[in-house]
Design a protein around this motif. Structure first.
Motif, PDB file in Angstrom:
ATOM      1  N   PHE A   1      12.724  64.616   6.604  1.00 13.44           N
ATOM      2  CA  PHE A   1      13.645  63.488   6.744  1.00 13.44           C
ATOM      3  C   PHE A   1      14.195  63.050   5.385  1.00 13.44           C
ATOM      4  O   PHE A   1      13.426  62.767   4.457  1.00 13.44           O
ATOM      5  CB  PHE A   1      12.928  62.321   7.426  1.00 13.44           C
ATOM      6  CG  PHE A   1      13.680  61.024   7.371  1.00 13.44           C
ATOM      7  CD1 PHE A   1      14.983  60.938   7.825  1.00 13.44           C
ATOM      8  CD2 PHE A   1      13.087  59.882   6.853  1.00 13.44           C
ATOM      9  CE1 PHE A   1      15.685  59.746   7.774  1.00 13.44           C
ATOM     10  CE2 PHE A   1      13.775  58.684   6.800  1.00 13.44           C
ATOM     11  CZ  PHE A   1      15.080  58.622   7.256  1.00 13.44           C
ATOM     12  N   ALA A   2      15.534  63.021   5.262  1.00 13.84           N
ATOM     13  CA  ALA A   2      16.235  62.542   4.065  1.00 13.84           C
ATOM     14  C   ALA A   2      15.829  63.284   2.793  1.00 13.84           C
ATOM     15  O   ALA A   2      15.975  62.772   1.696  1.00 13.84           O
ATOM     16  CB  ALA A   2      16.023  61.039   3.889  1.00 13.84           C
TER      17      ALA A   2
ATOM     18  N   VAL B   1      25.222  73.104   5.667  1.00 11.11           N
ATOM     19  CA  VAL B   1      25.214  72.084   6.718  1.00 11.11           C
ATOM     20  C   VAL B   1      24.465  70.856   6.211  1.00 11.11           C
ATOM     21  O   VAL B   1      23.265  70.934   5.916  1.00 11.11           O
ATOM     22  CB  VAL B   1      24.572  72.613   8.020  1.00 11.11           C
ATOM     23  CG1 VAL B   1      24.636  71.542   9.117  1.00 11.11           C
ATOM     24  CG2 VAL B   1      25.282  73.889   8.481  1.00 11.11           C
ATOM     25  N   ILE B   2      25.174  69.761   6.121  1.00  6.35           N
ATOM     26  CA  ILE B   2      24.577  68.494   5.688  1.00  6.35           C
ATOM     27  C   ILE B   2      24.376  67.627   6.913  1.00  6.35           C
ATOM     28  O   ILE B   2      25.328  67.261   7.607  1.00  6.35           O
ATOM     29  CB  ILE B   2      25.476  67.785   4.657  1.00  6.35           C
ATOM     30  CG1 ILE B   2      25.598  68.661   3.406  1.00  6.35           C
ATOM     31  CG2 ILE B   2      24.910  66.416   4.307  1.00  6.35           C
ATOM     32  CD1 ILE B   2      26.534  68.111   2.365  1.00  6.35           C
TER      33      ILE B   2
ATOM     34  N   ARG C   1      20.535  70.619   5.072  1.00  3.94           N
ATOM     35  CA  ARG C   1      20.092  69.609   4.111  1.00  3.94           C
ATOM     36  C   ARG C   1      20.205  68.241   4.781  1.00  3.94           C
ATOM     37  O   ARG C   1      21.206  67.950   5.442  1.00  3.94           O
ATOM     38  CB  ARG C   1      20.932  69.666   2.834  1.00  3.94           C
ATOM     39  CG  ARG C   1      20.784  70.978   2.086  1.00  3.94           C
ATOM     40  CD  ARG C   1      21.355  70.884   0.679  1.00  3.94           C
ATOM     41  NE  ARG C   1      22.822  70.869   0.663  1.00  3.94           N
ATOM     42  CZ  ARG C   1      23.538  70.639  -0.437  1.00  3.94           C
ATOM     43  NH1 ARG C   1      22.925  70.368  -1.591  1.00  3.94           N
ATOM     44  NH2 ARG C   1      24.866  70.664  -0.391  1.00  3.94           N
ATOM     45  N   SER C   2      19.168  67.423   4.618  1.00  4.44           N
ATOM     46  CA  SER C   2      19.129  66.112   5.272  1.00  4.44           C
ATOM     47  C   SER C   2      19.438  65.006   4.275  1.00  4.44           C
ATOM     48  O   SER C   2      18.834  64.919   3.205  1.00  4.44           O
ATOM     49  CB  SER C   2      17.751  65.868   5.895  1.00  4.44           C
ATOM     50  OG  SER C   2      17.644  64.536   6.357  1.00  4.44           O
TER      51      SER C   2
ATOM     52  N   ALA D   1      24.375  77.392   9.901  1.00  2.56           N
ATOM     53  CA  ALA D   1      23.556  77.550   8.697  1.00  2.56           C
ATOM     54  C   ALA D   1      23.001  78.967   8.613  1.00  2.56           C
ATOM     55  O   ALA D   1      22.976  79.574   7.530  1.00  2.56           O
ATOM     56  CB  ALA D   1      22.428  76.525   8.680  1.00  2.56           C
ATOM     57  N   ASP D   2      22.552  79.511   9.757  1.00  2.50           N
ATOM     58  CA  ASP D   2      22.113  80.910   9.788  1.00  2.50           C
ATOM     59  C   ASP D   2      23.211  81.832   9.281  1.00  2.50           C
ATOM     60  O   ASP D   2      22.946  82.855   8.630  1.00  2.50           O
ATOM     61  CB  ASP D   2      21.753  81.332  11.213  1.00  2.50           C
ATOM     62  CG  ASP D   2      20.454  80.743  11.734  1.00  2.50           C
ATOM     63  OD1 ASP D   2      19.754  80.066  10.959  1.00  2.50           O
ATOM     64  OD2 ASP D   2      20.153  80.957  12.927  1.00  2.50           O
ATOM     65  N   TRP D   3      24.456  81.498   9.611  1.00  8.98           N
ATOM     66  CA  TRP D   3      25.597  82.342   9.249  1.00  8.98           C
ATOM     67  C   TRP D   3      26.122  82.046   7.844  1.00  8.98           C
ATOM     68  O   TRP D   3      27.123  82.613   7.426  1.00  8.98           O
ATOM     69  CB  TRP D   3      26.726  82.160  10.263  1.00  8.98           C
ATOM     70  CG  TRP D   3      26.386  82.651  11.638  1.00  8.98           C
ATOM     71  CD1 TRP D   3      25.331  83.427  12.006  1.00  8.98           C
ATOM     72  CD2 TRP D   3      27.118  82.383  12.837  1.00  8.98           C
ATOM     73  NE1 TRP D   3      25.347  83.669  13.362  1.00  8.98           N
ATOM     74  CE2 TRP D   3      26.436  83.039  13.903  1.00  8.98           C
ATOM     75  CE3 TRP D   3      28.271  81.673  13.138  1.00  8.98           C
ATOM     76  CZ2 TRP D   3      26.880  82.984  15.222  1.00  8.98           C
ATOM     77  CZ3 TRP D   3      28.712  81.618  14.452  1.00  8.98           C
ATOM     78  CH2 TRP D   3      28.034  82.275  15.476  1.00  8.98           C
TER      79      TRP D   3
END
Length: 411
Positions: A383-384, A34-35, A76-77, A28-30
């Protein structure tokens, strides 16, 4: 704005705690999207840890949990109960739209939830499939869970490496999630290589990284020595000060109880400089220490003198004095001092992030930078937090979202 190398890559993460999620944070930093799939009721088990290493994981009245922020920033959650049949369709759509599938679930759980390699590849044959484990994907312990304290630290050789022969207990890891964070960085590198390989060859990879393997890699020098010798290495007898042949190696204690670590591997070169800085230039001309051979032969006596000199001044005095020289040394810093380290800050490796309440916080950035540009972080998800957003991106209607929530399949 600098292009981040993982922009356009989607990672689907079904993982908990720090090992493996830390890899998602680095991606994600790069720039990757990202889910993070969290169980619709329980979430990531790490959210429930209120105290770690004797400390509260959050400050009162705040949602900011460093234990979650480190391995989950930028994601992202989505709250999904993968065991619910009605969640399967949504999950499969996420798999179809992802480049990487990332998990640390054990084989039994993967089979039960139908998220093993064959299950995921049946949905998306081009996906890079990544497993993080305690002890490897094969062998007698493939089904065994592990933490970094067991698989990385104890089994991987680090604990033995810092345990003295007369110790009455083994030292603990120097920081929480120590091996997990190193392992996560390792996985992120493997994923980058796999994505490159897929681009060149068209073939996706299966990646395996174990905490035990990362631990053995970290201690490889001594493991390789033992393999060459054909047995355990003999216990090392460390002098109280310095090394057997070099007084300018190792830890020395200052007048106020702080420590300095010396690593001046060329005593003949750095002994005169140290003596001058310490206000004892006469020692450089002392017959016992007149050249490198004599320094090495009389290292114990020289180290005793160094210890006395260091003990005669405070930590602050010594850090100022030693900064004038060229010899290699470092202050032994606590966690607060690491966070304030001027070189880390000059390189953007301690970076700001805004929490869910709008308060500015700081986190350690991952150590890889591109184009000399510090990373820009966003906080870890609640959360979520992104369930509705992500599922709407898949084309679900409000009615379908509500039905999933009624079924207990989504949060």
């Amino acid at each position: 704005m600098v292009h981040r190398p993982m922009e356009g890559v989607r990672v689907l993460e079904v993982a908990q705690f720090t090992f493996v999620p830390a890899a998602g944070a680095v991606l994600a930093d790069w720039g990757a999207d990202v889910i993070k799939i969290e169980h619709a009721e329980r979430g990531d088990g790490q959210r429930g840890l209120s105290r770690v290493l004797g400390l509260a994981t959050a400050s009162e009245g705040s949602s900011f949990l460093p234990i979650m922020e480190g391995p989950n920033r930028g994601k992202r959650s989505v709250g999904l109960a993968l065991e619910k049949p009605s969640a399967r369709g949504v999950f499969e759509e996420l798999v179809r739209s992802s480049d990487v599938f990332l998990t640390n679930f054990l084989p039994g759980a993967r089979a039960k939830l139908k998220i093993d390699v064959d299950d995921i590849r049946a949905i998306n044959p081009d996906i890079v499939y990544v497993r993080g484990s305690g002890f490897g994907a094969r062998g007698p312990e493939a089904d065994k869970g592990g933490y970094d304290s067991t698989a990385f630290w104890a089994r991987g050789g680090s604990a033995a490496g810092v345990t003295t022969p007369d110790a009455d207990r083994t030292p603990r890891m120097p920081a929480g999630a120590y091996g997990d964070a190193i392992g996560g960085m390792t996985i992120a590198g493997g994923i980058a290589a796999a994505l490159y390989s897929r681009q060149i060859t068209g073939a996706p990879s299966i990646i395996d990284v174990s905490l035990l393997g990362v631990g053995a890699w970290a201690t490889q020098y001594t493991v390789n020595q033992a393999l060459m010798k054909g047995g355990p290495l003999p216990p090392r007898e460390h002098p109280k000060h310095g090394s057997a042949t070099n007084p300018l190696i190792g830890g020395y204690r200052t007048a106020d109880g702080r420590w300095l670590e010396f690593a001046m591997l060329q005593p003949g070169r750095y002994w005169p400089e140290f003596c001058r800085l310490a206000g004892r230039p006469d020692l450089a001309a002392d017959e016992r220490f007149a050249d490198v051979e004599k320094i090495m032969a009389n290292a114990a006596e020289a180290a005793r003198i160094v210890a006395e000199l260091v003990a005669g001044r405070t930590f602050a005095e010594w850090t100022e004095i030693l900064s004038r020289g060229e010899g290699q040394w470092a202050a032994v810093q606590n966690s607060w001092e690491v966070g304030q380290d001027p070189s880390l800050r000059a390189n953007g490796l301690i970076t700001k992030v805004v929490d869910a309440e709008g308060e500015e916080r700081e986190l350690v950035a991952n150590p890889v930078q591109f184009e000399e540009t510090p990373v820009t972080l966003t906080r870890a998800p609640l959360f979520a937090e992104h369930t509705d957003e992500v599922l709407r991106e898949l084309g679900l209607s409000d009615e379908e979202l509500i039905q999933l929530k009624i079924d207990g399949a989504a949060t």
